[in-house]
Design an enzyme around this catalytic site. Sequence first.
Site, mmCIF file in Angstrom:
data_model
loop_
_atom_site.group_PDB
_atom_site.id
_atom_site.type_symbol
_atom_site.label_atom_id
_atom_site.label_comp_id
_atom_site.label_asym_id
_atom_site.label_seq_id
_atom_site.Cartn_x
_atom_site.Cartn_y
_atom_site.Cartn_z
ATOM 1 N N CYS B 52 11.434 10.893 -18.776
ATOM 2 C CA CYS B 52 10.784 10.734 -20.084
ATOM 3 C C CYS B 52 11.301 9.483 -20.809
ATOM 4 C CB CYS B 52 11.058 12.004 -20.894
ATOM 5 S SG CYS B 52 10.928 11.763 -22.654
ATOM 6 N N CYS B 55 13.020 9.699 -24.262
ATOM 7 C CA CYS B 55 14.354 10.325 -24.176
ATOM 8 C C CYS B 55 15.387 9.214 -23.923
ATOM 9 C CB CYS B 55 14.405 11.339 -23.026
ATOM 10 S SG CYS B 55 13.131 12.603 -23.100
#
Lengths: 302, 155, 439, 72
Positions: B52, B55
Amino acid sequence: MMSTSSLKTALYSLQRRDWGYLGEFRAMASPCEILIACDQLDIADDMLDMAVTEALRIEHKYSRFIAQNCLWQLNHANGHKQLIDEETWQLLAFAKQCFQLSDGLFDISAGPLMELWRFDPKAQLPEHARILAAKALVGFERIEFDSRHIEMPTGMKLDFGGVAKEYAVDRVAYELAECYPDIPVLVNFGGDIACPVPKVNPWQVGIEDPQHLDHAANVLAISQGALATSGDTRRFFEVDGKRYGHIVDPRTGYPVVQAPRSVTVLGPNCVTAGMLATMAMLQGQGAEDFLQQQDVKFSIFR
Amino acid sequence: MKKIWLLLSLMAAGVQAAPSLDHQVFNAQNQAVSLSEFKGKVVYVDFWASWCGPCRKSFPWMNEIQTKYQDQGLAVVAINLDTDNELAQEFLKQVPANFSVRFNPEGDVARSFDLLGMPSSFMFNRQGQLVQHHVGFYADKAAEYEQELVNLLKE
Amino acid sequence: MTQKNNQINARQSKQIAGALALASCGLFATSGHATELSKKADDWKVDAALMYYGEQDRVQAVEAIGTAQKAFGDDSVLDLKLVVDSLTGASASGAVAQSSSQTFTRPSGNGQYSVAAGDTPLDDTFHDTRVQANVGWSEVLTPDWKLNVGAYGSKEFDYMSMGLNASIERGFNKDNTTLFLGTAYSFDVVDPVGGRPVDLSSMAVRDNFASEEAYRSAFDATRQSGSDNKQTADVMLGITQVLSQRWLLQANYGLSSVNGYLTDPYKVLSVVDNNGITQDLLYESRPDSRLKHSFYVMTKGALDAGVVDFSYRYNTDDWDLKSHTLETHYRYYFTGNFYGQLHLRYYQQTAANFYQPFLMADTPLPEFASADYRIGDMSAYTIGIKFGHRLSGGHEMSYRLEYYQQDPKNNGTTIPGELQNFDLFPTQKAITAQFSYSF
Amino acid sequence: MLKPALVAVTLIIGLSGCSNLGVQPWEKGQLARSDMALDSEKLDLALDDHIYFSKEGSSGGRAFAGGGCGCN
């Protein structure tokens, strides 16, 4: 076009000044400033963005407080050969020169000793036996490294603290000067300063007075070049009236006695100026003689 | 039609429906540990995964607030949801973390927190109550998140 | 003991500032080092490709395309695209082959070209270079809403086009479902070489005229004045639905309304008698509006060592031109950084209601008529292979080769007389070779 | 002609209502792969579309909007 500075104020701020833009952020546990003599907001923002990214990158890579980072890997290799990249090799090569030029006074393997001397006013003097044990783990000459690998005795811990901040200042200055060769800029990370591009009317830089912290004793005018400060003005402690600064002599395992409170040196770049300042501190009483021989401009507070 | 779905999903999530610190996760040494070890601190729980992008952007900021407010009682706990631990270790090699990292490969804790997106962050006060949660990570909102934490730390 | 040491040290210490300065230069001479943290997120992402398209003894084209994308903060992305392509070679004029050589006037009216007996007439005045530029801006308004806006401009020798587009995307249930509503408008100016022919006017051939003036006035009579334009309005509604951890589905409905000059100024029809002998040549004529529907469904899957997608498209419009398209790409990763990809496509189309391979001399002229095989009955297939290498630093290089074959079919027209000796629906074969690089 | 269009539109809108299809946000690792993005080969597709647009009677259909990656 949306100005991007607003998007990034969270991590750092960019304010207009009459001479240009002042960018501020935090890195390497110290307040950082970028003074940019240019009026376009987007250029100033891009320069600040480059500075922050580079400073954080170096901090994350070489800070001894971050687990799993590059330095952590080297220090936890317990004796096994480790791969290193070009940047780490360059730093090690430079540290080796400093070790030789200072006859062993500047030793980045003094990690264990650093951890012993917890520098805040409440700390106690560590027992002599623990100092000897820590000193046994120090010795830059016992490190074997080449452009690709490094092998350190188990338990030895490197600490780039003595050079990382100055290196970051120079790297940021170098990159800003390369991308914007005609915009005068001053990079200041907690007192370590570099001005890569000459400025017609010089920058006015205040040098901290150790007695009255946070306000400038005297002001230096810098058009180009670098300046570094090494001193125990903040990190020191006193035991039985004896003041111990944060400069540890790796050969004795004790902080340097009679070291000046702070040494500020001007030099071609921050790393050189910083190294000279640190070596002057390591001379203790001989700081003034040492710096006079180097014919560099300096100021020492006792 | 929508209401029925909601009811069903709630029941399916089992008893621990609401986000709380009473959950079992794994630590780096693969031992089962409970989130309650952070009770008494202001806890910033963040769910992340190696694939991700946002993130990856949030880690440097989490590093910063952990170092900044550590001694005021802040605990940043990043819970990894990769099923393949190897991917998580590879991520941590590239993106260092100086805060606590936990692992929940089955995703049961994530299910009971009912995440709406990745990353998702949850703020608990010192009494262990959930006070705030956010979806995604935006650099321009980081100051807002930090202010919320500072207020919690002052309580 | 330490005092004494320092004294000795001070005397011995030599001038080391110079040596230090020298040593420190090594630190910055490095040309910039590989940053471990992800590449600076805000860099430009560039994709570039060069493609050669070559038909068997007909048209050749070289097309260079480059796109650059930059993110601004976390929410906005700017997209730029530049396309340059150049076309050479000859393409079918629409006239039918004959057992004797034929002569045609060039579209400009200056000069002629002749076609040997038995050959399908090809017009080789096709040397053109086209430049197109696109710009797009997308903005994440809220975690659920995303807005995209864009504009493009395209210019070639006889055709200018510009357009705007805007679309909105709405995410539902944890971004598993994304509804998409897009609109686009484009305005084209058609200014053909030699001017626009009068619909279904008869081609003036210099050889049939005694003098240049007579020919010239006859040719001018077949010209409409000035340029004309064409407006296209599109709207598309689509949905992208995540089916499982590895599969997603996309379904789109597109409606497109085109109004204005739709005729191809360079296409003609042969008028033949019952023995199949060409009596005349007429410039084609098409309706000035077209309402098109497209239904598209596609599913894409992430395999362990690859990616696969299958798509089906149904098109229909008020020209009664219906088409089915089946397409699939299957990518297989031989290693983490090297993949091969197979591309298969089947296309089948039924003719527009005004398509005729030729006109019969004894039947009254229809309102619209075109012999352009591209809107006739046809089936086509493509088979392509591609190889890609993922290089360090996020770079990727790939090259592909594709074979495309079109088989025009007779839409039920009875072929009179000697035309039966000729293949009026010749198969077209083409090769595409492309090299791409992205960083 | 309008009837199929209406059917398609209602079908597409209707599909967005069902919330049982789909995965949890943290289960989108595969869908977030770069080669799974709908525009992962946008150059090839653009070049193909240009060829088929100039060689065949129909065109369009594809949209690069939406996509599997679930991270905000």
